[in-house]
Write a protein that holds these residues in place. Structure first.
Motif, PDB file in Angstrom:
ATOM      1  N   ASN A   1       0.861  -1.309  -0.050  1.00 38.45           N
ATOM      2  CA  ASN A   1      -0.065  -0.062   0.053  1.00 38.45           C
ATOM      3  C   ASN A   1       0.797   1.067  -0.102  1.00 38.45           C
ATOM      4  OD1 ASN A   1      -2.351   1.763   0.440  1.00 38.45           O
ATOM      5  ND2 ASN A   1      -2.343   1.414   2.461  1.00 38.45           N
ATOM      6  N   VAL A   2       0.971   1.796  -1.190  1.00 35.37           N
ATOM      7  CA  VAL A   2       1.860   3.028  -1.349  1.00 35.37           C
ATOM      8  C   VAL A   2       1.136   4.283  -0.972  1.00 35.37           C
ATOM      9  CG1 VAL A   2       3.421   4.194  -2.843  1.00 35.37           C
ATOM     10  CG2 VAL A   2       3.048   1.862  -3.291  1.00 35.37           C
ATOM     11  N   GLN A   3       1.875   5.039  -0.065  1.00 35.72           N
ATOM     12  CA  GLN A   3       1.092   6.299   0.697  1.00 35.72           C
ATOM     13  C   GLN A   3       0.865   7.357  -0.347  1.00 35.72           C
ATOM     14  OE1 GLN A   3       3.039   8.255   4.011  1.00 35.72           O
ATOM     15  NE2 GLN A   3       1.247   8.311   5.073  1.00 35.72           N
ATOM     16  N   LEU A   4      -0.283   7.865  -0.647  1.00 34.35           N
ATOM     17  CA  LEU A   4      -0.621   8.803  -1.366  1.00 34.35           C
ATOM     18  C   LEU A   4      -0.771  10.116  -0.656  1.00 34.35           C
ATOM     19  CD1 LEU A   4      -2.973   7.378  -4.214  1.00 34.35           C
ATOM     20  CD2 LEU A   4      -0.518   7.788  -4.392  1.00 34.35           C
ATOM     21  N   LYS A   5      -0.823  10.016   0.633  1.00 39.69           N
ATOM     22  CA  LYS A   5      -1.130  11.060   1.452  1.00 39.69           C
ATOM     23  C   LYS A   5      -2.569  11.716   1.114  1.00 39.69           C
ATOM     24  CE  LYS A   5       3.413  12.031   3.246  1.00 39.69           C
ATOM     25  NZ  LYS A   5       4.511  13.148   3.566  1.00 39.69           N
ATOM     26  N   HIS A   6      -2.647  13.008   0.799  1.00 42.23           N
ATOM     27  CA  HIS A   6      -3.790  13.694   0.374  1.00 42.23           C
ATOM     28  C   HIS A   6      -3.737  13.837  -1.250  1.00 42.23           C
ATOM     29  CE1 HIS A   6      -4.634  14.135   4.708  1.00 42.23           C
ATOM     30  NE2 HIS A   6      -3.492  14.754   4.705  1.00 42.23           N
ATOM     31  N   ARG A   7      -3.073  13.367  -1.820  1.00 45.66           N
ATOM     32  CA  ARG A   7      -2.686  13.303  -2.996  1.00 45.66           C
ATOM     33  C   ARG A   7      -3.927  13.167  -3.924  1.00 45.66           C
ATOM     34  NH1 ARG A   7       2.712  11.704  -6.004  1.00 45.66           N
ATOM     35  NH2 ARG A   7       2.015  11.894  -8.201  1.00 45.66           N
ATOM     36  N   ARG A   8      -4.537  13.640  -4.804  1.00 41.56           N
ATOM     37  CA  ARG A   8      -5.613  13.077  -6.005  1.00 41.56           C
ATOM     38  C   ARG A   8      -4.497  12.869  -7.110  1.00 41.56           C
ATOM     39  NH1 ARG A   8      -8.706  15.758 -10.052  1.00 41.56           N
ATOM     40  NH2 ARG A   8      -7.949  17.864  -9.283  1.00 41.56           N
ATOM     41  N   PRO A   9      -4.625  11.339  -7.396  1.00 43.10           N
ATOM     42  CA  PRO A   9      -3.823  10.792  -8.527  1.00 43.10           C
ATOM     43  C   PRO A   9      -4.271  11.303  -9.887  1.00 43.10           C
ATOM     44  CG  PRO A   9      -5.309   9.130  -7.828  1.00 43.10           C
ATOM     45  CD  PRO A   9      -5.190  10.415  -6.882  1.00 43.10           C
ATOM     46  N   ALA A  10      -3.296  11.528 -10.910  1.00 38.69           N
ATOM     47  CA  ALA A  10      -3.757  11.890 -12.401  1.00 38.69           C
ATOM     48  C   ALA A  10      -4.072  10.570 -13.096  1.00 38.69           C
ATOM     49  CB  ALA A  10      -2.517  12.484 -12.847  1.00 38.69           C
ATOM     50  N   LEU A  11      -4.170   9.643 -12.644  1.00 40.00           N
ATOM     51  CA  LEU A  11      -4.794   8.328 -13.346  1.00 40.00           C
ATOM     52  C   LEU A  11      -5.166   7.379 -12.529  1.00 40.00           C
ATOM     53  CD1 LEU A  11      -1.570   6.379 -14.476  1.00 40.00           C
ATOM     54  CD2 LEU A  11      -1.694   7.619 -12.317  1.00 40.00           C
ATOM     55  N   SER A  12      -5.976   6.480 -13.152  1.00 44.16           N
ATOM     56  CA  SER A  12      -6.801   5.399 -12.235  1.00 44.16           C
ATOM     57  C   SER A  12      -6.928   4.102 -13.071  1.00 44.16           C
ATOM     58  CB  SER A  12      -8.211   5.918 -11.735  1.00 44.16           C
ATOM     59  OG  SER A  12      -9.016   6.166 -12.801  1.00 44.16           O
ATOM     60  N   GLY A  13      -7.061   2.970 -12.417  1.00 43.40           N
ATOM     61  CA  GLY A  13      -7.164   1.738 -13.081  1.00 43.40           C
ATOM     62  C   GLY A  13      -6.351   0.711 -12.645  1.00 43.40           C
ATOM     63  N   VAL A  14      -6.253  -0.339 -13.453  1.00 42.69           N
ATOM     64  CA  VAL A  14      -5.246  -1.427 -13.137  1.00 42.69           C
ATOM     65  C   VAL A  14      -4.147  -1.287 -14.119  1.00 42.69           C
ATOM     66  CG1 VAL A  14      -4.984  -3.851 -12.896  1.00 42.69           C
ATOM     67  CG2 VAL A  14      -7.119  -2.657 -12.101  1.00 42.69           C
ATOM     68  N   PHE A  15      -2.867  -1.641 -13.667  1.00 41.95           N
ATOM     69  CA  PHE A  15      -1.692  -1.424 -14.761  1.00 41.95           C
ATOM     70  C   PHE A  15      -0.610  -2.434 -14.434  1.00 41.95           C
ATOM     71  CE2 PHE A  15      -3.803   2.644 -13.729  1.00 41.95           C
ATOM     72  CZ  PHE A  15      -3.556   3.473 -14.847  1.00 41.95           C
ATOM     73  N   ALA A  16       0.139  -2.722 -15.636  1.00 40.19           N
ATOM     74  CA  ALA A  16       1.294  -3.457 -15.411  1.00 40.19           C
ATOM     75  C   ALA A  16       2.202  -2.418 -15.024  1.00 40.19           C
ATOM     76  CB  ALA A  16       1.551  -4.040 -16.934  1.00 40.19           C
ATOM     77  N   VAL A  17       3.297  -2.650 -14.031  1.00 42.94           N
ATOM     78  CA  VAL A  17       4.089  -1.678 -13.673  1.00 42.94           C
ATOM     79  C   VAL A  17       5.477  -2.122 -13.233  1.00 42.94           C
ATOM     80  CG1 VAL A  17       2.285  -0.682 -12.434  1.00 42.94           C
ATOM     81  CG2 VAL A  17       3.490  -2.341 -11.107  1.00 42.94           C
ATOM     82  N   GLY A  18       6.464  -1.351 -13.110  1.00 42.76           N
ATOM     83  CA  GLY A  18       7.903  -1.677 -12.567  1.00 42.76           C
ATOM     84  C   GLY A  18       7.971  -0.989 -11.257  1.00 42.76           C
ATOM     85  N   VAL A  19       8.382  -1.955 -10.465  1.00 40.64           N
ATOM     86  CA  VAL A  19       8.443  -1.626  -9.020  1.00 40.64           C
ATOM     87  C   VAL A  19      10.112  -1.396  -8.732  1.00 40.64           C
ATOM     88  CG1 VAL A  19       8.142  -1.955  -6.405  1.00 40.64           C
ATOM     89  CG2 VAL A  19       6.471  -2.769  -8.306  1.00 40.64           C
TER      90      VAL A  19
END
Length: 314
Positions: free
Chosen positions: A208-226
């Motif tokens: 669970n990566v903390q976003l604090k109070h940030r409203r993200p610019a994208l949403s959905g399900v993604f393939a990612v590199g960590v």
């Protein structure tokens, strides 16, 4: 890189300066920083940036302000990577908003920072009621012995490079276009904090990566590199959004499942690189239906990332 709050009443040394919000530090910003650092080296002066916190649009109209592409911490890291020597983070509040254009120049640029050369965007406005413009800076610079240059708009494949264009691409799920404008895949960084452990209950533990109070610019399900757990980026699948199946809360969360690896992530600071959108977020009839879909998402991410190893590794 030195980070200072505001600017001093009296400058300790001279500098070459640029001013802006620099949200996301896209390729237009990068071109501006190149001009800044080249000029600073030529003049043997520090390359300085003045930026604002919060974003002026967040101050004047918080409900309508655009989603941020980067947190202040991320922005500072990107500025440091761009060769900036010093950043002045000015608190944008009622006092700053009421500052006249002339006071901004005299108190900030001349006395506070001793600017010897200034770069601004070609549409830069400043001061109360946005009364100051490039022509005012140019005339004042001539009278006070500092140079002023405008950075022309950078056009990429027929489109103006801008934070707005990046936001639009991310909202559309067009990660390739966003990466073209940014010069890199879009990413979000944050610390891993404890969540409600729902992913673990479903057999897919998540960080669970903390976003604090940030409203993200994208949403959905993604393939990612960590990034942040190994010498190289690890493959994963991420959900960013409000998780409508699990909760009625409107607060967005970023949850990342590492593919084929179990790692204790708590407390780690990760950077999640968004590489491919798999689907929009949706509400399922049951947790079993959600679990089935997560398995499909993991398989889809695994296949895509195996076919695009160079994208994964950056």
């Amino acid at each position: 890189m030195q980070v200072l709050r505001g600017f001093p009443a009296q400058a300790h040394d001279a500098c070459v300066l640029t001013i802006g919000n620099f949200d996301g530090l896209h390729r237009g910003h990068q071109a501006l920083l190149q001009l800044l650092t080249d000029k600073a080296r030529e003049m043997r002066l520090p390359a300085a940036v003045m930026t604002f916190e919060p974003h002026p649009r967040e101050y004047f109209s918080p409900a309508d302000a655009p989603a941020r592409l980067a947190s202040l911490r991320e922005k500072l890291l990107l500025l440091a990577a761009g060769g900036v020597d010093r950043v002045h983070v000015c608190r944008f509040d009622a006092r700053f908003a009421a500052l006249s254009a002339d006071s901004f120049i005299q108190d900030g640029l001349i006395r506070g920072l001793n600017v010897r050369h200034l770069f601004v965007g070609d549409d830069f406005r400043f001061g109360a009621r946005r009364s100051g413009d490039f022509e005012m800076l140019l005339n004042t610079g001539r009278a006070n012995g500092f140079g002023v240059e405008s950075m022309p708009t950078l056009i990429i494949e027929g489109e103006r490079a801008s934070s707005s264009a990046v936001r639009a691409a991310l909202a559309d799920g067009d990660l390739d276009h966003a990466a073209c404008l940014l010069g890199r895949p879009y990413s979000i960084a944050g610390r891993v904090v404890h969540g409600d452990k729902l992913g673990r209950q479903l057999g897919f533990p998540t960080a669970n990566v903390q976003l604090k109070h940030r409203r993200p610019a994208l949403s959905g399900v993604f393939a990612v590199g960590v990034e942040g757990l190994d010498d190289q980026r690890l493959p994963g699948v991420a959900n960013i959004g409000i998780r409508p199946t699990a909760t009625d809360a409107a607060q967005a969360r970023l949850e990342v499942h590492l593919l084929d690896r179990r790692v204790d992530c708590y407390g780690a600071h990760l950077r999640i690189h968004f590489l491919k959108k798999l689907r929009d977020e949706q509400k399922f009839a049951s947790l079993d239906a959600l679990k089935h879909q997560i398995a499909q998402d993991a398989d889809a991410a695994r296949v895509w990332l195996s076919l695009h190893q160079t994208r994964l590794l950056g």
